[in-house]
Design an enzyme around this catalytic site. Sequence first.
Site, PDB file in Angstrom:
ATOM      1  N   HIS A 114     -17.601   0.819   2.681  1.00 10.87           N
ATOM      2  CA  HIS A 114     -17.760   1.674   1.498  1.00 10.87           C
ATOM      3  C   HIS A 114     -19.219   1.890   1.094  1.00 10.87           C
ATOM      4  CE1 HIS A 114     -13.566   0.869   1.467  1.00 10.87           C
ATOM      5  NE2 HIS A 114     -13.641  -0.300   0.862  1.00 10.87           N
TER       6      HIS A 114
ATOM      7  N   ASP B 290     -11.505   5.376   4.814  1.00  9.43           N
ATOM      8  CA  ASP B 290     -12.382   4.623   3.928  1.00  9.43           C
ATOM      9  C   ASP B 290     -12.092   5.233   2.569  1.00  9.43           C
ATOM     10  OD1 ASP B 290     -14.634   4.031   2.234  1.00  9.43           O
ATOM     11  OD2 ASP B 290     -15.594   3.239   4.025  1.00  9.43           O
ATOM     12  N   HIS B 291     -11.340   4.529   1.747  1.00  3.21           N
ATOM     13  CA  HIS B 291     -10.800   5.237   0.576  1.00  3.21           C
ATOM     14  C   HIS B 291     -11.893   5.646  -0.413  1.00  3.21           C
ATOM     15  CE1 HIS B 291     -10.596   1.144  -1.114  1.00  3.21           C
ATOM     16  NE2 HIS B 291     -10.722   1.729  -2.272  1.00  3.21           N
TER      17      HIS B 291
ATOM     18  N   LEU C  60       0.834  -1.208   0.000  1.00  4.86           N
ATOM     19  CA  LEU C  60       0.000   0.000   0.000  1.00  4.86           C
ATOM     20  C   LEU C  60       0.871   1.262   0.000  1.00  4.86           C
ATOM     21  CD1 LEU C  60      -2.999   0.943   0.200  1.00  4.86           C
ATOM     22  CD2 LEU C  60      -2.650   1.135   2.654  1.00  4.86           C
TER      23      LEU C  60
ATOM     24  N   LYS D 158       3.828   1.538  -1.198  1.00  2.08           N
ATOM     25  CA  LYS D 158       4.469   1.658  -2.514  1.00  2.08           C
ATOM     26  C   LYS D 158       3.493   2.186  -3.572  1.00  2.08           C
ATOM     27  CE  LYS D 158       5.259  -2.187  -4.738  1.00  2.08           C
ATOM     28  NZ  LYS D 158       5.803  -3.527  -4.922  1.00  2.08           N
TER      29      LYS D 158
HETATM   30  P1  NAD Z   1       1.855  -5.661   3.062  1.00  3.56           P
HETATM   31  O1  NAD Z   1       1.799  -7.060   3.580  1.00  3.56           O
HETATM   32  O2  NAD Z   1       2.377  -5.435   1.690  1.00  3.56           O
HETATM   33  O3  NAD Z   1       2.755  -4.783   4.043  1.00  3.56           O
HETATM   34  C1  NAD Z   1       2.780  -4.986   5.414  1.00  3.56           C
HETATM   35  C2  NAD Z   1       3.824  -4.094   6.061  1.00  3.56           C
HETATM   36  O4  NAD Z   1       3.806  -4.399   7.445  1.00  3.56           O
HETATM   37  C3  NAD Z   1       5.258  -4.286   5.583  1.00  3.56           C
HETATM   38  O5  NAD Z   1       5.893  -3.027   5.501  1.00  3.56           O
HETATM   39  C4  NAD Z   1       5.911  -5.081   6.708  1.00  3.56           C
HETATM   40  O6  NAD Z   1       7.285  -4.814   6.894  1.00  3.56           O
HETATM   41  C5  NAD Z   1       5.138  -4.573   7.893  1.00  3.56           C
HETATM   42  N1  NAD Z   1       5.181  -5.516   9.000  1.00  3.56           N
HETATM   43  C6  NAD Z   1       4.604  -6.733   9.093  1.00  3.56           C
HETATM   44  N2  NAD Z   1       4.892  -7.289  10.282  1.00  3.56           N
HETATM   45  C7  NAD Z   1       5.665  -6.413  10.946  1.00  3.56           C
HETATM   46  C8  NAD Z   1       6.288  -6.412  12.212  1.00  3.56           C
HETATM   47  N3  NAD Z   1       6.158  -7.416  13.073  1.00  3.56           N
HETATM   48  N4  NAD Z   1       7.016  -5.329  12.550  1.00  3.56           N
HETATM   49  C9  NAD Z   1       7.159  -4.281  11.701  1.00  3.56           C
HETATM   50  N5  NAD Z   1       6.564  -4.218  10.513  1.00  3.56           N
HETATM   51  C10 NAD Z   1       5.849  -5.283  10.135  1.00  3.56           C
HETATM   52  O7  NAD Z   1       0.400  -5.058   3.249  1.00  3.56           O
HETATM   53  P2  NAD Z   1      -0.254  -3.828   2.463  1.00  3.56           P
HETATM   54  O8  NAD Z   1      -0.895  -4.299   1.215  1.00  3.56           O
HETATM   55  O9  NAD Z   1       0.741  -2.743   2.345  1.00  3.56           O
HETATM   56  O10 NAD Z   1      -1.446  -3.386   3.416  1.00  3.56           O
HETATM   57  C11 NAD Z   1      -1.239  -2.913   4.719  1.00  3.56           C
HETATM   58  C12 NAD Z   1      -2.553  -2.906   5.419  1.00  3.56           C
HETATM   59  O11 NAD Z   1      -3.375  -1.915   4.819  1.00  3.56           O
HETATM   60  C13 NAD Z   1      -3.305  -4.222   5.234  1.00  3.56           C
HETATM   61  O12 NAD Z   1      -3.086  -5.095   6.283  1.00  3.56           O
HETATM   62  C14 NAD Z   1      -4.717  -3.791   5.221  1.00  3.56           C
HETATM   63  O13 NAD Z   1      -5.169  -3.792   6.548  1.00  3.56           O
HETATM   64  C15 NAD Z   1      -4.688  -2.381   4.736  1.00  3.56           C
HETATM   65  N6  NAD Z   1      -5.212  -2.177   3.390  1.00  3.56           N
HETATM   66  C16 NAD Z   1      -4.443  -2.408   2.274  1.00  3.56           C
HETATM   67  C17 NAD Z   1      -4.983  -2.151   1.027  1.00  3.56           C
HETATM   68  C18 NAD Z   1      -4.175  -2.358  -0.237  1.00  3.56           C
HETATM   69  O14 NAD Z   1      -4.633  -1.922  -1.272  1.00  3.56           O
HETATM   70  N7  NAD Z   1      -3.022  -2.975  -0.205  1.00  3.56           N
HETATM   71  C19 NAD Z   1      -6.260  -1.683   0.904  1.00  3.56           C
HETATM   72  C20 NAD Z   1      -6.998  -1.450   2.032  1.00  3.56           C
HETATM   73  C21 NAD Z   1      -6.449  -1.706   3.266  1.00  3.56           C
END
Ligand code: NAD
Length: 476
Positions: free
Chosen positions: A239, A176-177, A12, A14
């Site tokens: 949403h 809530d995007h 997210l 990135k």
């Molecule tokens: P991801 O798995 O790609 O990234 C998770 C991040 O958490 C990484 O930077 C990782 O280093 C960090 N992390 C995990 N365990 C850790 C620990 N013990 N200590 C420190 N850092 C730790 O997940 P994402 O896709 O970037 O999404 C993040 C959150 O955002 C999701 O869990 C979700 O709740 C929410 N989300 C994501 C999206 C999306 O489009 N990707 C959309 C809506 C909500």
Amino acid sequence: MTFVLFGATGDLAKRKIFPALYNLFMDGKMPDSFSIVGVGRREWSDQTFQSHVEESVHTFSRRIINDASNMKTFLQAFRYSPLDVTKSDEYQSLLETVQQQEKNLSIPENRLFYLSVSPEFVDAITSNIKQSGLGTVKGWKRLIVEKPFGHDLTSARELNEKLSRTFEEEEMYRIDHYLGKPMVQNLESLVYTNPLLRAIWNKDHIVNVQITASEVVGVEERAGYYDRAGAIRDMVQNHMLQMVMMTAMQISKKGAEEVNDEKRKVMESLRPLQKEDVAANVIRGQYGPGEIKGEPVTAYENEPGVSPSSKNDTFIAARLWIDNDFWAGVPFYIRTGKRMQEKSTRIVVEFKNPLSAETAPNRLTIDISPSEGVSLQLNMKNPLNNQIEPVSIDFSANAKDVPEAYELLLFGALRGDPTFFAHWKEVELSWEWVQPILDAFEEDLVPLHLYRSGSMGPEASYQLLQEDGFKWLDHE
Ligand code: NAD
């Protein structure tokens, strides 16, 4: 201002967060001096992190990047602090990094914490923010949390209670995007600034409201999460209900407080469903095999990571009633699903039609994504054959370089403007409304309708509207 991003090495960050920060910076919407501290588990150096940010901006930014000097200034604000978020003793070095930057850049102690991590870590991080002193500031502190906010009513309340130990409600910005989408943000202004619409935005003139968010994609790589969440948690509780609130609220002056109050009032007027009523008002669907753009696709139950006997909902349609003076007797229909015919989020408002047999009803369509616009269907006489025919007046808002949802949301949080965030009361009332549906699904009181991939959902969803004498107003 210091922006502390937990989950800085994640997907997210990135795809959305770094590009949004860059575009805000280029638009002059970042504070004069700011520091961004990324937190992740990986052992990265500041340089590795900055290269990662640069690459992500190059890949995902809406803006074409041809200005090396601005990019350099932007990247200089980034520091990286490796940390296991569950280990309290590791937060000291994060605090030092934050304080060092505050000192070097003479930044006031205003700290915005963004939790872009799995929900299981949210509690640990916020209590560590408190314990470590990161949350003890002379200026302001704020927290941005991503969805999902809880898995049901009880877990959402527990989560909120835990976050409240470190952050006040006014300091919490629940993303809530959909509330970041320009046309959703526009709903308030559209009705408020047009007396024409304001005068007819009620039960005297509107017969039904239809809100659809359809996706073409299937479950993709998210089966682990999605098979437990379903469309009801992934889309409806947040949403879809937010879009209902934004459409139904009646505001008489502008401003965050008004919007938040009016949204809460909508939720308070939403007729509760009893578990036994769910089957009559909610359609649960799951995609079967079918075709998308001429290519065969597999059924949900055969997707990798999905349990073959899964009864998970990939489609929901529902009828809602808002029992207040403005909307009593006007059904709001919502519909969302995966593997549907088109990718589209739109709101259609159908107006009363006293000449029903002779003419098409007036309708207002608000396209939210992927195209953005408003169209109004009127009736006109065709001079060629003297027939009355519906015509559509269209405004398409597809201007280039429109800020993305995450930019608008981050800008709101930076300014301390909570208008387009989900407030606890709304979240709690949404879970309260959804909970009987979760219970009814759990007890299998609601049939699961298979629908063909590439369709607009199961037949039962059409029947739901037919019961009231309406039909889904799909794109023609
Ligand atoms: P991801 O798995 O790609 O990234 C998770 C991040 O958490 C990484 O930077 C990782 O280093 C960090 N992390 C995990 N365990 C850790 C620990 N013990 N200590 C420190 N850092 C730790 O997940 P994402 O896709 O970037 O999404 C993040 C959150 O955002 C999701 O869990 C979700 O709740 C929410 N989300 C994501 C999206 C999306 O489009 N990707 C959309 C809506 C909500």
